[in-house]
Design a protein around this motif. Structure first.
Motif, short mmCIF file in Angstrom:
data_model
loop_
_atom_site.label_atom_id
_atom_site.label_comp_id
_atom_site.label_asym_id
_atom_site.label_seq_id
_atom_site.Cartn_x
_atom_site.Cartn_y
_atom_site.Cartn_z
N GLN A 131 0.82 -1.21 0.00
CA GLN A 131 0.00 0.00 0.00
C GLN A 131 0.86 1.28 0.00
OE1 GLN A 131 -1.67 -1.52 3.67
NE2 GLN A 131 -1.01 -3.21 2.38
N VAL A 132 1.85 1.31 -0.86
CA VAL A 132 2.75 2.46 -0.95
C VAL A 132 2.28 3.38 -2.07
CG1 VAL A 132 5.11 3.26 -1.19
CG2 VAL A 132 4.66 1.03 -0.13
N SER A 133 1.90 4.59 -1.71
CA SER A 133 1.45 5.55 -2.72
C SER A 133 2.64 6.14 -3.47
CB SER A 133 0.66 6.68 -2.05
OG SER A 133 -0.54 6.19 -1.49
N VAL A 134 2.50 6.23 -4.77
CA VAL A 134 3.54 6.81 -5.61
C VAL A 134 3.59 8.32 -5.34
CG1 VAL A 134 4.32 7.20 -7.98
CG2 VAL A 134 3.11 5.07 -7.37
N SER A 135 4.78 8.85 -5.10
CA SER A 135 4.93 10.29 -4.89
C SER A 135 6.28 10.74 -5.41
CB SER A 135 4.82 10.65 -3.40
OG SER A 135 5.96 10.22 -2.68
N ALA A 136 6.38 12.02 -5.77
CA ALA A 136 7.63 12.57 -6.28
C ALA A 136 8.73 12.47 -5.24
CB ALA A 136 7.42 14.02 -6.71
N GLU A 137 8.37 12.68 -3.98
CA GLU A 137 9.37 12.61 -2.91
C GLU A 137 9.94 11.20 -2.78
OE1 GLU A 137 9.78 13.50 1.91
OE2 GLU A 137 7.85 13.76 0.90
N GLU A 245 -11.76 13.50 -1.52
CA GLU A 245 -11.71 13.52 -2.97
C GLU A 245 -10.29 13.21 -3.43
OE1 GLU A 245 -14.79 16.54 -4.90
OE2 GLU A 245 -13.40 17.54 -3.55
N SER A 246 -10.16 12.47 -4.51
CA SER A 246 -8.84 12.19 -5.07
C SER A 246 -8.25 13.47 -5.65
CB SER A 246 -8.94 11.12 -6.16
OG SER A 246 -9.35 9.90 -5.63
N ALA A 247 -6.92 13.52 -5.67
CA ALA A 247 -6.25 14.63 -6.33
C ALA A 247 -6.54 14.55 -7.83
CB ALA A 247 -4.75 14.56 -6.08
N SER A 248 -6.24 15.62 -8.56
CA SER A 248 -6.58 15.68 -9.98
C SER A 248 -5.95 14.53 -10.77
CB SER A 248 -6.12 17.02 -10.57
OG SER A 248 -4.72 17.19 -10.38
N GLN A 249 -4.75 14.14 -10.42
CA GLN A 249 -4.10 13.03 -11.11
C GLN A 249 -4.38 11.70 -10.42
OE1 GLN A 249 -2.50 13.39 -14.06
NE2 GLN A 249 -3.23 15.48 -13.90
N GLY A 250 -4.96 11.75 -9.23
CA GLY A 250 -5.29 10.52 -8.52
C GLY A 250 -4.10 9.93 -7.79
N GLU A 251 -4.33 9.50 -6.58
CA GLU A 251 -3.30 8.80 -5.81
C GLU A 251 -3.35 7.32 -6.18
OE1 GLU A 251 -2.26 7.67 -1.15
OE2 GLU A 251 -3.78 9.18 -1.60
N GLN A 252 -2.18 6.73 -6.38
CA GLN A 252 -2.12 5.32 -6.74
C GLN A 252 -1.10 4.59 -5.90
OE1 GLN A 252 -1.31 5.47 -11.05
NE2 GLN A 252 -3.36 4.66 -11.37
N PHE A 253 -1.39 3.32 -5.60
CA PHE A 253 -0.38 2.44 -5.03
C PHE A 253 0.47 1.89 -6.17
CE2 PHE A 253 -3.35 1.05 -1.32
CZ PHE A 253 -3.02 2.19 -0.62
N GLY A 254 1.78 1.82 -5.94
CA GLY A 254 2.69 1.24 -6.91
C GLY A 254 3.60 0.22 -6.24
N LEU A 255 4.11 -0.71 -7.01
CA LEU A 255 5.09 -1.65 -6.48
C LEU A 255 6.42 -0.92 -6.34
CD1 LEU A 255 4.15 -4.68 -8.77
CD2 LEU A 255 3.36 -4.21 -6.44
N VAL A 256 7.13 -1.17 -5.26
CA VAL A 256 8.38 -0.47 -4.95
C VAL A 256 9.57 -1.32 -5.39
CG1 VAL A 256 9.79 0.55 -3.12
CG2 VAL A 256 7.29 0.65 -2.98
N LEU A 257 10.52 -0.68 -6.06
CA LEU A 257 11.74 -1.36 -6.47
C LEU A 257 12.95 -0.53 -6.05
CD1 LEU A 257 9.52 -1.55 -9.09
CD2 LEU A 257 11.19 -3.31 -9.72
N ASP A 258 14.09 -1.17 -6.01
CA ASP A 258 15.33 -0.47 -5.70
C ASP A 258 15.55 0.66 -6.70
OD1 ASP A 258 17.68 0.11 -4.43
OD2 ASP A 258 18.71 -1.74 -4.98
N LYS A 259 16.12 1.75 -6.26
CA LYS A 259 16.39 2.87 -7.15
C LYS A 259 17.30 2.43 -8.29
CE LYS A 259 16.23 7.27 -8.25
NZ LYS A 259 14.96 7.86 -8.73
N GLY A 260 16.84 2.64 -9.52
CA GLY A 260 17.62 2.23 -10.68
C GLY A 260 17.53 0.76 -11.01
N SER A 261 16.53 0.07 -10.48
CA SER A 261 16.39 -1.37 -10.73
C SER A 261 16.23 -1.66 -12.22
CB SER A 261 15.19 -1.92 -9.97
OG SER A 261 14.92 -3.26 -10.35
N ARG A 262 16.89 -2.71 -12.67
CA ARG A 262 16.74 -3.15 -14.06
C ARG A 262 15.38 -3.80 -14.30
NH1 ARG A 262 22.03 -6.69 -14.78
NH2 ARG A 262 21.64 -6.99 -12.55
N LEU A 263 14.62 -4.04 -13.22
CA LEU A 263 13.33 -4.69 -13.35
C LEU A 263 12.16 -3.71 -13.47
CD1 LEU A 263 13.60 -7.51 -10.64
CD2 LEU A 263 14.38 -7.54 -13.01
#
Length: 298
Positions: A131-137, A245-263
């Motif tokens: 349940q990790v929301s994708v964010s710029a930070e 209410e959702s933000a204009s672009q919508g909050e989403q859960f994304g799968l987390v990977l290591d920074k720069g992962s080849r996957l």
């Protein structure tokens, strides 16, 4: 890159013949290492040409390692056993694994605390589902796949509290609120509700629920499916007050990977395919169907 141009003062007779020069450039190009890093954006690496089923550059050859927190909460998981395939996120994880060419027997699970999974540094999983929301930070520290679930945050409150009768965001400003550390639920409190009292911050949802039960806080902010599960199965003294209410672009859960992962690109392709063929919608209906209706707080 080596500069093969003639430097000032270099005698023409010392220059390489054109054919030799071109051969040198070609050799340097062929030997140059390919950069497998990404900028944290879904799909930045791992194109379809490099996503051979069951043969990805995983931590353990031939095996896909998936991380999540412990305890693993309903309705995202079931019985605190991510490996059983029950619950929305467990089912999604296995569906992604299958798209990548890893059947259930080729998948292993490791415990990955929420804050550690989203912090900088090497990971002990190929991807994490929690349940990790994708964010710029967060993208500064980790990679994310395409979103697999569109999220709304919600408020749950003790039925005998003033917060339980809230009809708007303004009605919650005087309430004693709480949320898990490092979550968008906590961000919703501080950035959207902006309460007059500093919110309580908890290391886990278990601690947050305990605080709600014993009256340390009047209300919690959690994602909507979790809100329905807590009030229906764990804290019956509480009720769902409403959702945001959702933000204009919508909050989403994304799968987390290591920074720069080849996957990253391969995992995103798998998620995109599951969304396109209706699998994600089917799994959401199967495991999260109760979380469909709550008043919108404005």
């Amino acid at each position: 890159m080596t500069d093969l141009r003639l430097r000032p003062g270099l005698r023409k007779s010392a220059a390489l013949p054109v054919a030799a020069l071109l051969a040198a450039v070609a050799a340097l190009t062929a030997c140059a290492p390919q950069d497998a890093k990404t900028d944290g954006a879904a799909g930045a690496s791992g194109t379809s040409a490099g996503c051979a089923p069951g043969a990805l550059a995983t931590r353990t050859a031939g095996t896909l390692t998936i991380g999540t927190d412990k305890p693993a909460y309903d309705p995202w998981f079931s019985e605190d056993k991510p490996e059983n395939g029950k619950g929305f996120e467990s089912a999604v994880a296995y569906a992604v694994a299958d798209k990548l060419g890893y059947p259930k027997e080729k998948v292993t699970w490791v415990v990955a605390p929420f804050n550690k999974a989203t912090s900088p540094g090497p990971k002990d999983f190929d991807f994490d589902v929690n349940q990790v929301s994708v964010s710029a930070e967060r993208k500064q520290a980790v990679d994310f796949s395409s979103g697999y679930y569109d999220v709304r945050q919600a408020v749950i409150a003790l039925k005998n509290s003033k917060a339980a009768s809230a009809k708007s965001i303004a009605d919650l400003k005087g309430a004693k609120l709480g949320a898990q550390v490092g979550t968008t639920s906590l961000d919703t409190i501080t950035d959207t509700i902006k309460p007059s009292t500093r919110p309580a911050v908890f290391d886990s949802n278990d601690l947050a629920k305990a605080a709600l039960k014993n009256g340390q806080v009047e209300a919690l902010v959690v994602d909507l499916p979790t809100a329905f599960y807590i009030t229906g199965a764990e804290v019956p003294e509480a009720q769902v007050v409403g959702q945001f209410e959702s933000a204009s672009q919508g909050e989403q859960f994304g799968l987390v990977l290591d920074k720069g992962s080849r996957l990253t690109g391969c995992v995103s392709q798998a998620v995109d395919a599951l969304r396109a063929d209706g699998t994600l919608a089917k799994l959401e209906k199967q495991w999260l169907s109760d979380a469909v209706s709550a008043p919108v707080l404005k």
